[in-house]
Design an enzyme around this catalytic site. Structure first.
Site, mmCIF file in Angstrom:
data_model
loop_
_atom_site.group_PDB
_atom_site.id
_atom_site.type_symbol
_atom_site.label_atom_id
_atom_site.label_comp_id
_atom_site.label_asym_id
_atom_site.label_seq_id
_atom_site.Cartn_x
_atom_site.Cartn_y
_atom_site.Cartn_z
ATOM 1 N N ASP A 77 3.082 10.922 3.034
ATOM 2 C CA ASP A 77 4.061 9.728 2.442
ATOM 3 C C ASP A 77 5.474 10.305 1.913
ATOM 4 O OD1 ASP A 77 4.977 7.240 1.540
ATOM 5 O OD2 ASP A 77 3.071 6.778 0.361
ATOM 6 N N ASP B 202 5.557 -1.541 2.891
ATOM 7 C CA ASP B 202 3.998 -1.709 2.333
ATOM 8 C C ASP B 202 3.699 -3.105 2.837
ATOM 9 O OD1 ASP B 202 4.367 0.542 1.637
ATOM 10 O OD2 ASP B 202 3.580 0.416 -0.438
HETATM 11 C C1 GLA Z 1 3.300 4.019 -0.861
HETATM 12 C C2 GLA Z 1 2.698 3.608 0.644
HETATM 13 C C3 GLA Z 1 1.426 2.917 0.450
HETATM 14 C C4 GLA Z 1 0.599 3.858 -0.651
HETATM 15 C C5 GLA Z 1 1.363 4.084 -1.835
HETATM 16 C C6 GLA Z 1 0.616 4.946 -2.676
HETATM 17 O O1 GLA Z 1 3.921 2.912 -1.134
HETATM 18 O O2 GLA Z 1 3.560 3.166 1.742
HETATM 19 O O3 GLA Z 1 0.817 2.838 1.729
HETATM 20 O O4 GLA Z 1 0.128 4.897 -0.138
HETATM 21 O O5 GLA Z 1 2.767 4.563 -1.458
HETATM 22 O O6 GLA Z 1 1.547 5.334 -4.122
#
Ligand code: GLA
Length: 504
Positions: free
Chosen positions: A268, A328
């Site tokens: 990420d 997200d």
């Molecule tokens: C980001 C990602 C999510 C999740 C969060 C965890 O927002 O896009 O899918 O993994 O981090 O902190």
């Protein structure tokens, strides 16, 4: 005498009122919000205290500034009304990110109306640690790892459990994956998302925090159930939730994950944005792709950088098996449909071994209707998306089970040709068509409108290699008839008609 005494008393009273007016905050007169403010109230599950610094300048009622921590750095802007303030992040145009009040020299407020914070006036000792820039490697193609010939299927902890995931949750989810029939339907990966991380030991090895006392033993348990274990990190110094990530420890962390028996890594971007430009995304992701390859363990590589820098055009070159194409998801119709609509330009880049990822499933999390969840499942299958359930598998309603375990819809997602559907018709009855093996297609008609409407599927829109031979409604589990090259059925608001159609 009388007059002068009276005059003196008036003077004293006047001075006292003026003094009080200066000292007491009143709604009309604000103290300044300008300055550097430090928030120190975030304690992570690994015991670390994370600070964030809000630097504000004020011009009348207008506020501008920056909000920084080890995991993010962003511009903020907003307004002050007396001692009350509202701040917007760079992307939150309609909803303030931070709201609060200045009281007794401190800022008290909430982030998105949820997490409470207190910030005090910062001193020169309050600093975000400096991170040294490490130039990313020269570009080369990381060889194909041969994994994910069909879109990965499994479960991920984030959407429902977020920071509450722990060893016991993962074990009981693994048990439920078997008992519910999820594993046998193809949901193999059990993926731990953010907040498992501890701190690095003296040799720089990343450890787990108290929620995961023995990751290797947990992997052993998950494997004993015929499942695979996934984990989460990122290319920056910190994850999105503020935990240590893999910056400058890429090879070491890849080896640690392999030694634990990890089968899937979600990587990420988050705090990498405080160090790297988007033009460096590819080599930065390549670094971990190469490190995973060097371990010799088959590990699915999931890129999570929200679709920045046209990831679909280079994701396979860095060894990626899937890549997020959106921000997200949340458990709402607008978020789900919004993520789906962003898949249109990415269709040419999906195929065996490499998939576009519109984010994990929200089916069963409670804030959409069953019709909407059926649409969610159908659309994800049509666009050949990874199917990573994000709900509590241990406790599913019959409706949720019937949606996640619909084998005919799963077969569309997992079709070995690996084509991603594209829309053939827009408007309220949006129609998506996906080519399948053996001259069949899957078609989904989504009712984006507010009332039940007749959906008509025209055989001529399906690009079949011949006339319709058979057709089946994948939610009713019934064969249906095309008459005069058409099939019509009523679709509820936000519902879907999903068919598999085969040619002669
Ligand atoms: C980001 C990602 C999510 C999740 C969060 C965890 O927002 O896009 O899918 O993994 O981090 O902190």
């Amino acid at each position: 005498m009388q007059t002068s005494h009276h005059g003196w008393r008036l003077l004293v009273a006047g001075a006292a009122i003026a003094l009080l007016w200066v000292l007491l905050p009143s709604p009309g007169r604000a103290q300044t919000l300008a300055g550097r403010w430090v928030g120190t109230d975030r304690v992570l599950d690994n015991g670390e205290k994370l600070i964030s610094i809000l630097a504000l300048t004020q011009d009348g009622d207008k506020l501008t500034g920056t909000l920084k921590s080890e995991s993010y750095s962003m511009d903020v802007h907003g307004t002050a009304t007396g001692n009350h303030f509202e701040l917007f992040g760079p992307r939150s145009a309609t909803r303030p990110m931070i709201t609060g009040d200045l009281a007794n020299g401190e800022l008290h407020g909430t982030v998105f109306g949820r997490r409470e914070f207190v910030a005090k006036a910062a001193t020169s000792a309050d600093q975000i640690p400096e991170v040294k820039y490490i130039a990313p490697p020269a570009l080369h193609d990381v060889p194909d790892n041969g994994l994910a010939k069909t879109p990965p299927m499994g479960w991920n902890s984030w959407n429902l459990f977020a920071g509450k995931v722990d060893d016991a949750t993962v074990r009981t989810i693994a048990d439920a994956m078997v008992a519910s029939g999820m594993r046998d339907a193809g949901y193999i990966y059990v993926n731990i998302d953010d907040t498992w991380e501890g701190v690095r030991d003296a040799n720089g090895n990343l450890q787990t925090n108290h929620k995961f006392p023995d990751m290797k033993a947990l992997a052993g348990y998950v494997h004993s159930k015929g499942l695979k274990l996934g984990i989460y990190s990122g290319p920056g110094p910190r994850t999105c939730a503020g935990y240590p990530a893999s910056y400058s420890h890429e090879e070491q962390d890849a080896k640690t994950f392999a030694a634990w028996g990890i089968d899937y890594l979600k990587y990420d971007w988050c705090s990498a944005a405080t160090i790297y430009k988007d033009s460096e995304l590819q080599p930065v992701y390549q670094k971990m792709g190469g490190a995973l390859e060097a371990t010799g363990r088959p590990i699915v590589y999931s890129l999570c950088e929200y679709g920045r820098g046209q990831v679909e055009t280079w994701g396979t070159k860095v060894g990626g098996n899937l890549w997020r194409t959106t921000g997200d998801i949340n458990d709402s119709w607008s978020s789900m449909i919004g993520n789906l609509e962003k898949q249109v330009p990415t269709a040419p880049y999906a195929g065996p071994g490499h998939w576009n990822d519109p984010d994990m499933l929200e089916i069963g999390n409670g804030h959409m209707t069953d019709d909407e969840y059926r649409t969610h499942m159908s659309l994800w299958a049509l666009v050949a998306a990874p199917l990573l359930a994000g709900n509590d598998i241990r406790n599913m309603s019959e409706a949720t089970k019937a949606i996640l375990l619909n084998k005919e819809v799963i077969a569309v997602d997992q079709d070995p040709l690996g084509k991603q559907a594209s829309p053939v018709k827009s408007g309220d009855m949006e129609t998506w068509v996906k080519a399948l093996t053996n001259g069949s297609v899957a078609v989904g008609v989504v009712n984006l409108g507010g009332s039940a409407t007749q959906a008509t599927v025209n055989a001529s829109d399906l690009h079949l290699p011949g006339a319709v031979k058979s057709a089946r409604d994948l939610w009713k589990h019934q064969d249906v008839q095309f008459i005069d090259g058409k099939y019509t059925a009523e679709v509820p608001s936000h519902g879907v008609l999903m068919l598999r159609v085969s040619a002669q």
